[in-house]
Design a protein around this motif. Sequence first.
Motif, PDB file in Angstrom:
ATOM      1  N   ASP A 134       0.826  -1.206   0.000  1.00 19.01           N
ATOM      2  CA  ASP A 134       0.000   0.000   0.000  1.00 19.01           C
ATOM      3  C   ASP A 134       0.865   1.263   0.000  1.00 19.01           C
ATOM      4  N   LEU A 135       2.032   1.169   0.616  1.00 19.02           N
ATOM      5  CA  LEU A 135       2.967   2.298   0.647  1.00 19.02           C
ATOM      6  C   LEU A 135       3.738   2.442  -0.663  1.00 19.02           C
ATOM      7  N   GLY A 136       3.593   1.445  -1.545  1.00 18.73           N
ATOM      8  CA  GLY A 136       4.286   1.510  -2.836  1.00 18.73           C
ATOM      9  C   GLY A 136       5.604   0.782  -2.867  1.00 18.73           C
ATOM     10  N   ILE A 137       5.836  -0.106  -1.898  1.00 20.38           N
ATOM     11  CA  ILE A 137       7.081  -0.877  -1.842  1.00 20.38           C
ATOM     12  C   ILE A 137       6.872  -2.213  -2.552  1.00 20.38           C
ATOM     13  N   GLN A 138       7.653  -2.482  -3.574  1.00 17.43           N
ATOM     14  CA  GLN A 138       7.550  -3.711  -4.354  1.00 17.43           C
ATOM     15  C   GLN A 138       8.926  -4.377  -4.434  1.00 17.43           C
ATOM     16  N   VAL A 139       8.943  -5.704  -4.316  1.00 17.46           N
ATOM     17  CA  VAL A 139      10.190  -6.469  -4.404  1.00 17.46           C
ATOM     18  C   VAL A 139      10.087  -7.441  -5.564  1.00 17.46           C
ATOM     19  N   ILE A 140      11.061  -7.395  -6.467  1.00 23.94           N
ATOM     20  CA  ILE A 140      11.155  -8.356  -7.564  1.00 23.94           C
ATOM     21  C   ILE A 140      12.307  -9.293  -7.228  1.00 23.94           C
ATOM     22  N   TRP A 141      11.976 -10.461  -6.680  1.00 13.15           N
ATOM     23  CA  TRP A 141      12.996 -11.423  -6.281  1.00 13.15           C
ATOM     24  C   TRP A 141      13.603 -12.090  -7.509  1.00 13.15           C
ATOM     25  N   GLN A 142      14.720 -12.757  -7.311  1.00 11.50           N
ATOM     26  CA  GLN A 142      15.434 -13.351  -8.433  1.00 11.50           C
ATOM     27  C   GLN A 142      14.591 -14.390  -9.165  1.00 11.50           C
ATOM     28  N   ASP A 143      13.717 -15.102  -8.445  1.00  8.84           N
ATOM     29  CA  ASP A 143      12.878 -16.110  -9.116  1.00  8.84           C
ATOM     30  C   ASP A 143      11.644 -15.495  -9.781  1.00  8.84           C
ATOM     31  N   LEU A 144      11.454 -14.166  -9.617  1.00  3.37           N
ATOM     32  CA  LEU A 144      10.416 -13.368 -10.271  1.00  3.37           C
ATOM     33  C   LEU A 144       8.996 -13.653  -9.774  1.00  3.37           C
ATOM     34  N   ALA A 145       8.713 -14.880  -9.299  1.00  2.00           N
ATOM     35  CA  ALA A 145       7.397 -15.227  -8.741  1.00  2.00           C
ATOM     36  C   ALA A 145       6.267 -14.944  -9.722  1.00  2.00           C
ATOM     37  N   ALA A 151       3.885   1.276  -7.734  1.00  2.00           N
ATOM     38  CA  ALA A 151       5.152   1.214  -7.007  1.00  2.00           C
ATOM     39  C   ALA A 151       5.813   2.578  -6.924  1.00  2.00           C
ATOM     40  N   ARG A 152       6.360   2.881  -5.759  1.00  2.00           N
ATOM     41  CA  ARG A 152       7.183   4.081  -5.569  1.00  2.00           C
ATOM     42  C   ARG A 152       8.626   3.703  -5.277  1.00  2.00           C
ATOM     43  N   LEU A 153       8.803   2.487  -4.758  1.00  2.00           N
ATOM     44  CA  LEU A 153      10.134   1.975  -4.428  1.00  2.00           C
ATOM     45  C   LEU A 153      10.189   0.517  -4.869  1.00  2.00           C
ATOM     46  N   VAL A 154      11.095   0.193  -5.785  1.00  2.00           N
ATOM     47  CA  VAL A 154      11.202  -1.159  -6.331  1.00  2.00           C
ATOM     48  C   VAL A 154      12.569  -1.741  -6.001  1.00  2.00           C
ATOM     49  N   PHE A 155      12.566  -2.912  -5.384  1.00  2.00           N
ATOM     50  CA  PHE A 155      13.799  -3.660  -5.136  1.00  2.00           C
ATOM     51  C   PHE A 155      13.971  -4.690  -6.250  1.00  2.00           C
TER      52      PHE A 155
END
Length: 522
Positions: A106-117, A188-192
């Motif tokens: 909800d805060l816009g934090i998204q994580v793209i892990w190595q396996d992509l999911a 997203a506002r912050l993407v890992f």
Amino acid sequence: MTTAASPDHHAVQPDRADGAANPVDAGRTGLLKLDNISKIFGGVKALQSVKFDIMPGEVVCLAGENGCGKSTLIKVISGVYQPEAGAVMLMDGQSIEGLNPAKARDLGIQVIWQDLALFPEMTVAENIAFEQNLGPRPRLVNYRQMKDAARRILARLGVAIDLDRSVRTLSIAQRQTVAIARALVADARLVFMDEPTASLSHAETEALLAIVRRLSADGIAVVFVSHRLAEVLDVCTRVTVLRDGQYVGTFPTAGMTQTRLTELMTGRTFDYAVRSTDLSRAPVVLQVEGLTRRGEYDGVSLSIRKGEILGLTGRLGAGRTELALTLFGMSPASSGSIRLNGEALSLRSNRQAIRAGIAYVSEDRLSLGLVQPQSIGDNTVAAVLDNLLGPAHLIDPAKRGALIDDWIRKLAVKIGKPEDAVSTLSGGNQQRIVLAKWLATNPKLLILDSPTVGVDVGARAGIFAIIHQLAAQGMAILLISDEIPEVYFNADRILHMRLGRIVAEYLPGATTMDRIEGDVHA
């Protein structure tokens, strides 16, 4: 390449540890600011007083060796883990507490892990707009709306992918793009991005970095996690370094070098030098003449002498792996000849190659090199089970245990117990187990296909030290890599393969690394 303890002085100055403002941050409002982040698991301090900050639209690298705490920190920021008491977490200057994955999204934090999911059987559009169709109650899916949303996001990224294609049919680079698009649909506002380029070619990497720059220009902050330091310094403005769960510092990338960043990550200095070994009188172990496999490579001729490391490089699709699979008996050639120690080979299976004295370490360690659920011990002896049989034609536990202990000791593998699943090991230690499995076969020729994929810089140095030692003991080694520094500093000769043909040969030291990189990427 040798290592030593790193001095405490820094050629590049970090953010100040006393909490005073860094000149980089002056006059800007931070998107995310963390301080005093600690996390303890069963008495083990995974993170200890770590700090981190990022501005809107900034691209920051989170760097460190495997096991340094990067993933733990990302999971704290994304709400998977709760930090210990005393942690300070600010988003847009406001304190955030009780963070969980839903609140982080909800805060816009998204994580793209190595396996992509991603969902491989679903379409591109369905994967991108997946979260839009989640809710507390079942409802009908509006496919037109879904496609419109996916189409807008892909256009924003400047790429075109067939929205009706199944994700399983996409290349790794296209899947990365789909994962990024899905994050943007979720505002997203912050993407890992965790190791986003580990399996990409040079051209695909450049395309991904262009997308990262586009995100930055749109005001989206990106945290880039990668072992490929050249691209880190290319795309990031700052780098935050962790070591053993502790904060080393945050440094501007301007003026930073790969060597210095490696020292900060590992606490050691590295002395890079090209190999200088006279092997002109050494006997030829592998002789390949006119080897051809229609549609994959054509007229390949090469030789490797005893104790020589031959580097083979080129772009993705050049035919390097296809050639390696032929030498390992997996893909028989259409024509040409292979000789090992002067004896002609007609390889029709990998069993024949192993019996002849050829070992192959695949670039895909996770699915082809190891059986992840099985134990460290079982993986180590997988290729030599026949050698462990006792009088009753059953595996002799004493022989098995002695072999496992011997190779774990020789390769300095850091493990808990041999009975632990091999998946519990770090990437570098998993790769040592793959090496142990094949070295146990006592090969005459060792083929290494991208042996450091997904392995951090410190572990890479250890793996190449093992490779150099094997060469010094007389083993012939074929080192395949698309990372030019790897072959430049670790091979006696380098062959450039393009479109299935050997087009050039280089001697490190007599040729600059820049020239080789220019030729390969031209």
